[in-house]
Design an enzyme around this catalytic site. Structure first.
Site, PDB file in Angstrom:
ATOM      1  N   LYS A  11      45.697  -8.716 -16.132  1.00  0.00           N
ATOM      2  CA  LYS A  11      44.806  -9.813 -16.573  1.00  0.00           C
ATOM      3  C   LYS A  11      45.232 -11.129 -15.935  1.00  0.00           C
ATOM      4  CE  LYS A  11      47.651 -12.285 -19.411  1.00  0.00           C
ATOM      5  NZ  LYS A  11      48.301 -13.350 -18.756  1.00  0.00           N
ATOM      6  N   PRO A  99      52.110  -6.546  -9.847  1.00  0.00           N
ATOM      7  CA  PRO A  99      53.390  -7.219  -9.642  1.00  0.00           C
ATOM      8  C   PRO A  99      54.086  -7.446 -10.986  1.00  0.00           C
ATOM      9  CG  PRO A  99      51.536  -8.648  -9.018  1.00  0.00           C
ATOM     10  CD  PRO A  99      50.964  -7.305  -9.329  1.00  0.00           C
ATOM     11  N   ALA A 101      56.618  -9.165 -13.823  1.00  0.00           N
ATOM     12  CA  ALA A 101      56.997 -10.516 -14.286  1.00  0.00           C
ATOM     13  C   ALA A 101      56.201 -11.575 -13.536  1.00  0.00           C
ATOM     14  CB  ALA A 101      58.493 -10.744 -14.125  1.00  0.00           C
ATOM     15  N   ASP A 141      49.833 -10.073 -25.809  1.00  0.00           N
ATOM     16  CA  ASP A 141      48.821  -9.740 -24.795  1.00  0.00           C
ATOM     17  C   ASP A 141      48.326  -8.295 -24.913  1.00  0.00           C
ATOM     18  OD1 ASP A 141      48.753 -12.166 -23.492  1.00  0.00           O
ATOM     19  OD2 ASP A 141      50.254 -11.612 -21.987  1.00  0.00           O
TER      20      ASP A 141
HETATM   21  P1  ATP Z   1      55.278 -11.788 -19.957  1.00  0.00           P
HETATM   22  O1  ATP Z   1      54.311 -12.919 -19.720  1.00  0.00           O
HETATM   23  O2  ATP Z   1      55.101 -11.098 -21.264  1.00  0.00           O
HETATM   24  O3  ATP Z   1      56.710 -12.133 -19.625  1.00  0.00           O
HETATM   25  P2  ATP Z   1      54.390 -10.693 -17.471  1.00  0.00           P
HETATM   26  O4  ATP Z   1      52.994 -10.274 -17.433  1.00  0.00           O
HETATM   27  O5  ATP Z   1      54.730 -11.991 -16.798  1.00  0.00           O
HETATM   28  O6  ATP Z   1      54.873 -10.661 -18.943  1.00  0.00           O
HETATM   29  P3  ATP Z   1      55.535  -8.083 -16.964  1.00  0.00           P
HETATM   30  O7  ATP Z   1      55.132  -7.461 -15.673  1.00  0.00           O
HETATM   31  O8  ATP Z   1      54.971  -7.527 -18.217  1.00  0.00           O
HETATM   32  O9  ATP Z   1      55.333  -9.627 -16.814  1.00  0.00           O
HETATM   33  O10 ATP Z   1      57.144  -8.029 -17.028  1.00  0.00           O
HETATM   34  C1  ATP Z   1      57.935  -8.837 -17.868  1.00  0.00           C
HETATM   35  C2  ATP Z   1      59.308  -8.178 -18.027  1.00  0.00           C
HETATM   36  O11 ATP Z   1      59.158  -7.053 -18.888  1.00  0.00           O
HETATM   37  C3  ATP Z   1      59.886  -7.639 -16.729  1.00  0.00           C
HETATM   38  O12 ATP Z   1      60.924  -8.465 -16.307  1.00  0.00           O
HETATM   39  C4  ATP Z   1      60.383  -6.230 -17.037  1.00  0.00           C
HETATM   40  O13 ATP Z   1      61.783  -6.136 -16.931  1.00  0.00           O
HETATM   41  C5  ATP Z   1      59.992  -5.967 -18.483  1.00  0.00           C
HETATM   42  N1  ATP Z   1      59.181  -4.738 -18.669  1.00  0.00           N
HETATM   43  C6  ATP Z   1      59.281  -3.891 -19.690  1.00  0.00           C
HETATM   44  N2  ATP Z   1      58.396  -2.880 -19.593  1.00  0.00           N
HETATM   45  C7  ATP Z   1      57.689  -3.109 -18.475  1.00  0.00           C
HETATM   46  C8  ATP Z   1      56.629  -2.416 -17.841  1.00  0.00           C
HETATM   47  N3  ATP Z   1      56.111  -1.267 -18.335  1.00  0.00           N
HETATM   48  N4  ATP Z   1      56.120  -2.950 -16.725  1.00  0.00           N
HETATM   49  C9  ATP Z   1      56.628  -4.120 -16.226  1.00  0.00           C
HETATM   50  N5  ATP Z   1      57.651  -4.789 -16.777  1.00  0.00           N
HETATM   51  C10 ATP Z   1      58.189  -4.297 -17.892  1.00  0.00           C
END
Ligand code: ATP
Length: 318
Positions: A11, A99, A101, A141
């Site tokens: 998203k 991608p 995080a 989310d």
């Molecule tokens: P947020 O805004 O909640 O931090 P994001 O969308 O920026 O999330 P994600 O790709 O969800 O980022 O990853 C955030 C962190 O969650 C990563 O650093 C990773 O170590 C951990 N993580 C745990 N499970 C997952 C998963 N299934 N996929 C990606 N990252 C994961």
């Protein structure tokens, strides 16, 4: 019990406004969330043991109990203990395309896919709102990722109101591989700089959300007015992330100068996106940004907005 394969779209935030503090310590938000076609693929496979096991070949994604997909499966076992014991353990195989995080809710999307998949595998018959309610227990989310599309999210992001889905627009996504922005850091810093502007009375917190459907961006979405949508993109977290990360700021400027309908950081970053009217426009912008920043650390994607959340792509029973 059969295996299930699912598509878990990421998203972007078309809007992210921080309204105030909530009594539970979270921020009160108004967001407009939008699914994108760039997606992870999840395979759930009964493994004949009583264990949950995660496989993901991305080095930044944990393959243990810290994985959000694992947590989603563990939550289902806890909520439905007799079915969990009856059906046994699962292998959760995550094919990562989103991608990590990046502010694109990759982990949340994977967790939402596990909830939807287990609902099918265990024949639970849960409705979408029931799955969203479970999802809200462990991530703001995740409820959105279940149904996806285009939605206004309020509360801490878990109260959803779907609006006219946007799927005719394209986007260029840009992200430096080596830059990470901690989401808790971004919100904490925002509070320390802008906390004096917060609305903190529980009664007053409700007022900014009262006329949410008459907001210009919501109207532009309902009218599918692409030019207006591009102009009205907004993200409060840019105010703290961009000054701290000059490379993200410069990337944002480069994307914006390359054209398109509008450019914005997604969530707490570090991803930046440019909304485009067509695939051709998005590809031209991608090439221009690549030419201006030939840094191999910069990753670029062209993808489309999409009108759905988790999709089941194979389940032999159906
Ligand atoms: P947020 O805004 O909640 O931090 P994001 O969308 O920026 O999330 P994600 O790709 O969800 O980022 O990853 C955030 C962190 O969650 C990563 O650093 C990773 O170590 C951990 N993580 C745990 N499970 C997952 C998963 N299934 N996929 C990606 N990252 C994961």
């Amino acid at each position: 019990m059969h295996s299930v394969s699912l598509i878990a779209p990421g998203k972007i935030n078309l809007d992210l406004e921080i309204i105030g503090d909530r009594p539970d310590g979270y921020h009160s938000l108004i967001m407009i969330l939008q699914s994108i076609k760039l997606a992870d693929k999840i395979l759930l496979h009964p493994n004949g043991t009583d264990l949950l096991r995660v496989t993901c070949h991305h080095r930044e994604v944990p393959s243990n109990q810290d994985n959000l997909a694992y947590k989603a499966a563990a939550l289902m076992q806890k909520e439905f203990p007799s079915l969990g014991a009856n059906y046994g353990g699962l292998d959760i195989i995550i094919e990562k395309h989103l991608p990590v995080a990046a502010g694109l809710a990759g982990g949340s999307a994977d967790a939402a896919a596990v909830l939807v998949g287990i609902n099918l595998m265990w024949d639970l018959g849960l409705t979408q709102p029931e799955i969203e309610e479970l999802a809200a227990k462990f991530g703001s989310d995740i409820p959105f990722c279940v149904g996806g599309g285009t939605a206004i999210a309020t509360g801490r992001g878990e109260k959803l109101d779907s609006i006219t889905p946007l799927d005719h627009l394209w986007l260029v996504l840009a992200k430096y591989r080596s830059i990470t922005v901690s989401t808790p850091w971004a919100y904490k810093t925002y509070r320390s700089v802008f906390g004096h502007t917060y609305i903190n009375e529980p009664a007053s917190l409700a007022s900014p959300t009262a006329h949410i459907h008459s907001r210009p961006l919501v109207k532009a979405i309902q009218q599918k007015n692409a030019a207006e949508i591009g102009k009205l993109l907004h993200n409060d977290l840019e105010k703290v992330v961009l000054p701290e990360f000059p490379k993200i700021n410069q990337l944002r400027e480069t994307c914006q100068n390359a054209g398109g309908l509008g450019t914005m950081m997604s969530g707490s970053g570090p991803s930046v996106f440019t909304l485009c009217a067509s695939e051709t426009e998005a590809e031209a912008i991608q090439q221009q940004v690549r030419a201006k920043i030939p840094d191999p650390d910069l990753e670029l994607w062209v993808t489309q907005l999409c009108s759905h959340g988790i999709q089941v792509i194979s389940h032999p029973k159906h």
